[in-house]
Design a protein around this motif. Structure first.
Motif, PDB file in Angstrom:
ATOM      1  N   VAL B  44       0.844  -1.201   0.000  1.00  0.00           N
ATOM      2  CA  VAL B  44       0.000   0.000   0.000  1.00  0.00           C
ATOM      3  C   VAL B  44       0.876   1.247   0.000  1.00  0.00           C
ATOM      4  N   ALA B  45       0.487   2.233  -0.803  1.00  0.00           N
ATOM      5  CA  ALA B  45       1.112   3.557  -0.745  1.00  0.00           C
ATOM      6  C   ALA B  45      -0.001   4.570  -0.537  1.00  0.00           C
ATOM      7  N   CYS B  46       0.240   5.539   0.330  1.00  0.00           N
ATOM      8  CA  CYS B  46      -0.802   6.513   0.648  1.00  0.00           C
ATOM      9  C   CYS B  46      -0.433   7.887   0.107  1.00  0.00           C
ATOM     10  N   VAL B  47      -1.431   8.614  -0.359  1.00  0.00           N
ATOM     11  CA  VAL B  47      -1.250   9.977  -0.848  1.00  0.00           C
ATOM     12  C   VAL B  47      -2.252  10.856  -0.116  1.00  0.00           C
ATOM     13  N   SER B  48      -1.837  12.059   0.267  1.00  0.00           N
ATOM     14  CA  SER B  48      -2.782  12.959   0.921  1.00  0.00           C
ATOM     15  C   SER B  48      -2.486  14.387   0.510  1.00  0.00           C
ATOM     16  N   GLY B  49      -3.464  15.242   0.703  1.00  0.00           N
ATOM     17  CA  GLY B  49      -3.307  16.648   0.338  1.00  0.00           C
ATOM     18  C   GLY B  49      -3.030  17.499   1.555  1.00  0.00           C
ATOM     19  N   ILE B  50      -3.791  18.583   1.694  1.00  0.00           N
ATOM     20  CA  ILE B  50      -3.634  19.474   2.847  1.00  0.00           C
ATOM     21  C   ILE B  50      -4.953  19.500   3.612  1.00  0.00           C
ATOM     22  N   GLY B  51      -4.864  19.559   4.902  1.00  0.00           N
ATOM     23  CA  GLY B  51      -6.051  19.576   5.747  1.00  0.00           C
ATOM     24  C   GLY B  51      -5.833  18.690   6.943  1.00  0.00           C
ATOM     25  N   GLY B  70      -5.361  19.913  -2.512  1.00  0.00           N
ATOM     26  CA  GLY B  70      -6.323  19.496  -3.517  1.00  0.00           C
ATOM     27  C   GLY B  70      -5.799  18.580  -4.595  1.00  0.00           C
ATOM     28  N   ARG B  71      -4.478  18.422  -4.694  1.00  0.00           N
ATOM     29  CA  ARG B  71      -3.907  17.645  -5.800  1.00  0.00           C
ATOM     30  C   ARG B  71      -3.588  16.208  -5.428  1.00  0.00           C
ATOM     31  N   ALA B  72      -4.126  15.719  -4.332  1.00  0.00           N
ATOM     32  CA  ALA B  72      -3.799  14.365  -3.885  1.00  0.00           C
ATOM     33  C   ALA B  72      -4.184  13.326  -4.932  1.00  0.00           C
ATOM     34  N   ILE B  73      -5.383  13.469  -5.525  1.00  0.00           N
ATOM     35  CA  ILE B  73      -5.849  12.459  -6.478  1.00  0.00           C
ATOM     36  C   ILE B  73      -5.019  12.531  -7.761  1.00  0.00           C
ATOM     37  N   ALA B  74      -4.596  13.726  -8.154  1.00  0.00           N
ATOM     38  CA  ALA B  74      -3.754  13.871  -9.348  1.00  0.00           C
ATOM     39  C   ALA B  74      -2.419  13.163  -9.147  1.00  0.00           C
ATOM     40  N   PHE B  75      -1.796  13.362  -7.962  1.00  0.00           N
ATOM     41  CA  PHE B  75      -0.543  12.681  -7.656  1.00  0.00           C
ATOM     42  C   PHE B  75      -0.750  11.171  -7.592  1.00  0.00           C
ATOM     43  N   ALA B  76      -1.877  10.751  -7.017  1.00  0.00           N
ATOM     44  CA  ALA B  76      -2.153   9.324  -6.869  1.00  0.00           C
ATOM     45  C   ALA B  76      -2.323   8.656  -8.220  1.00  0.00           C
ATOM     46  N   GLU B  77      -2.951   9.371  -9.182  1.00  0.00           N
ATOM     47  CA  GLU B  77      -3.102   8.810 -10.529  1.00  0.00           C
ATOM     48  C   GLU B  77      -1.741   8.603 -11.186  1.00  0.00           C
ATOM     49  N   GLY B  78      -0.863   9.571 -11.011  1.00  0.00           N
ATOM     50  CA  GLY B  78       0.484   9.448 -11.558  1.00  0.00           C
ATOM     51  C   GLY B  78       1.232   8.298 -10.934  1.00  0.00           C
ATOM     52  N   PRO B  84       1.951   0.213 -11.197  1.00  0.00           N
ATOM     53  CA  PRO B  84       0.611  -0.384 -11.308  1.00  0.00           C
ATOM     54  C   PRO B  84       0.333  -1.467 -10.274  1.00  0.00           C
ATOM     55  N   LYS B  85       1.392  -2.074  -9.690  1.00  0.00           N
ATOM     56  CA  LYS B  85       1.140  -3.178  -8.752  1.00  0.00           C
ATOM     57  C   LYS B  85       0.811  -2.691  -7.348  1.00  0.00           C
ATOM     58  N   LYS B  86       1.134  -1.449  -7.053  1.00  0.00           N
ATOM     59  CA  LYS B  86       0.847  -0.906  -5.714  1.00  0.00           C
ATOM     60  C   LYS B  86      -0.640  -0.612  -5.568  1.00  0.00           C
ATOM     61  N   LYS B  87      -1.125  -0.749  -4.360  1.00  0.00           N
ATOM     62  CA  LYS B  87      -2.500  -0.325  -4.055  1.00  0.00           C
ATOM     63  C   LYS B  87      -2.415   1.091  -3.494  1.00  0.00           C
ATOM     64  N   ILE B  88      -3.032   2.037  -4.198  1.00  0.00           N
ATOM     65  CA  ILE B  88      -2.899   3.437  -3.813  1.00  0.00           C
ATOM     66  C   ILE B  88      -4.129   3.857  -3.017  1.00  0.00           C
ATOM     67  N   ILE B 113     -10.163   4.815 -12.564  1.00  0.00           N
ATOM     68  CA  ILE B 113      -8.806   4.338 -12.283  1.00  0.00           C
ATOM     69  C   ILE B 113      -8.775   3.696 -10.904  1.00  0.00           C
ATOM     70  N   ASP B 114      -7.905   2.706 -10.733  1.00  0.00           N
ATOM     71  CA  ASP B 114      -7.882   1.879  -9.516  1.00  0.00           C
ATOM     72  C   ASP B 114      -7.275   2.636  -8.337  1.00  0.00           C
ATOM     73  N   LEU B 115      -8.095   3.434  -7.671  1.00  0.00           N
ATOM     74  CA  LEU B 115      -7.671   4.160  -6.469  1.00  0.00           C
ATOM     75  C   LEU B 115      -8.704   3.904  -5.374  1.00  0.00           C
ATOM     76  N   THR B 116      -8.284   4.050  -4.130  1.00  0.00           N
ATOM     77  CA  THR B 116      -9.221   4.013  -3.009  1.00  0.00           C
ATOM     78  C   THR B 116      -9.184   5.374  -2.340  1.00  0.00           C
TER      79      THR B 116
END
Lengths: 70, 269
Positions: B44-51, B70-78, B84-88, B113-116
């Motif tokens: 698992v890799a985690c991405v977060s924004g501000i807040g 606000g750009r957490a999902i944009a970074f997560a897509e990248g 591709p094998k990581k669960k984001i 896209i495969d994100l949670t």
């Protein structure tokens, strides 16, 4: 046999555990945590049914329930 | 200290910076419970924004990116396209996800896209001092709407369902077992999964938004003002539906579509 420990360093005294416990084991006490607020106390740990709701609902991970019931 | 915390949390950075009674800690525990049950913490890799809610993954002993507002999902897509094998997993708040990063949420949901994405909705901008957020209920007084707010609140779940997200669920902090199960389902599901968590901010929102200042009473209120959504059953008037709204295993995922296109053009075998 159940051992309930409340971490003094993690607890912030929000008192969510007082209402989360179905057996109402946690009560208010005069002990202070490191945050400076009154922390709860486990009164009758032998009544615990080990549902682990207090572990799940404690926002700071301060409560640990140790026991063998499943 | 809790046993799961010792296993998955950086214990040297405890106690967390959340206020007493904050719902973020409950979401944190639900997430590590899901990792522990699936046994996939290394993938698992985690991405977060501000807040406030974007601080949740910063305490995990995992790969974490703390990105721009606000750009957490944009970074997560990248990150998903590169690994591709990581669960984001993305942790965002209501302002971070629906207001500042609304654009990225729309496009990620439309791509499937495969994100949670775990959106912690506390109905207010907590970190900056209690300003009105897109989900603030009508009529509630905040720092930027002192005479009561006039806007219709945004419904994140309906928004992503309209765009074609394949797994959509909503739970509250008063339902930690179901929330952990929903995160588990989201991690296992192939496609965009959006989990909204109704959380509490007793310090900034408190009496003006929920009508209660005590975190335990706010959580009791969440149990009373929600009903379990089941398909085909009529909605209950004046209550918030909670549960799994959609779980579509047949929808094609974005990476699969990209791979199929590359294979058809002979670029990749």
């Amino acid at each position: 046999m159940t051992v309930i420990t409340i971490d003094k360093a993690c607890c912030k005294g929000c008192n969510i555990c007082l209402t989360a416990c179905p057996k109402k084991i946690f009560v208010k006490s005069k002990k202070r945590n490191n945050y400076g607020t009154a922390m709860p106390e486990a009164k009758d740990p032998e009544n615990c049914i080990q549902c682990r709701m207090c572990e799940r609902l404690c926002p700071d991970g301060a409560i640990d329930v140790e026991g063998d019931k499943q | 200290m809790n046993k799961l915390y010792q296993k998955y949390i950086k214990t040297e950075s405890l106690p967390t910076l959340f206020c007493p009674g904050c719902g973020n800690g409950i979401v944190q525990y639900a997430a590590i419970e899901a990792f522990d049950k699936l046994g996939i913490a290394d993938d698992v890799a985690c991405v977060s924004g501000i807040g406030c809610s974007s601080w949740i993954p910063c305490y995990f002993e995992l790969d974490v990116i703390h990105t721009m507002h606000g750009r957490a999902i944009a970074f997560a897509e990248g990150l998903k396209l590169a690994q591709p094998k990581k669960k984001i997993m993305v942790f965002t708040g209501d302002g971070d996800c629906l207001a500042i990063g609304g654009n990225h949420l729309l496009h990620a949901a439309a791509r499937n896209i495969d994100l949670t994405v775990v959106m912690v909705n506390n109905y207010i901008y907590g970190m900056t001092g209690g300003q009105k957020s897109p989900t603030t209920p009508m009529g509630s007084k905040t720092k930027t709407s002192p005479f009561g707010c006039y806007d219709e609140p945004l419904n994140g779940c309906k928004l992503v369902m309209a765009l074609g997200a394949s797994h959509v669920a909503r739970w509250t902090t008063a339902h930690p077992v179901q929330l952990a199960k929903a995160i588990e389902d989201g991690l296992e599901h192939k496609g965009f999964s959006f989990i909204e968590v109704l959380s509490q901010c007793p310090v900034q929102a408190g009496k003006n938004v929920y009508g209660e200042k005590d975190p335990a009473k706010i959580m009791e209120g969440y149990k009373e003002c929600t009903y379990r959504y089941r398909e085909g059953e009529p909605p209950v008037e004046g209550k918030i539906p909670i549960g799994t709204f959609r779980k579509d295993e047949t929808a094609t995922e974005y990476l699969e579509r990209v791979e199929a296109r590359l294979a058809s053009e002979g670029i990749r075998k």
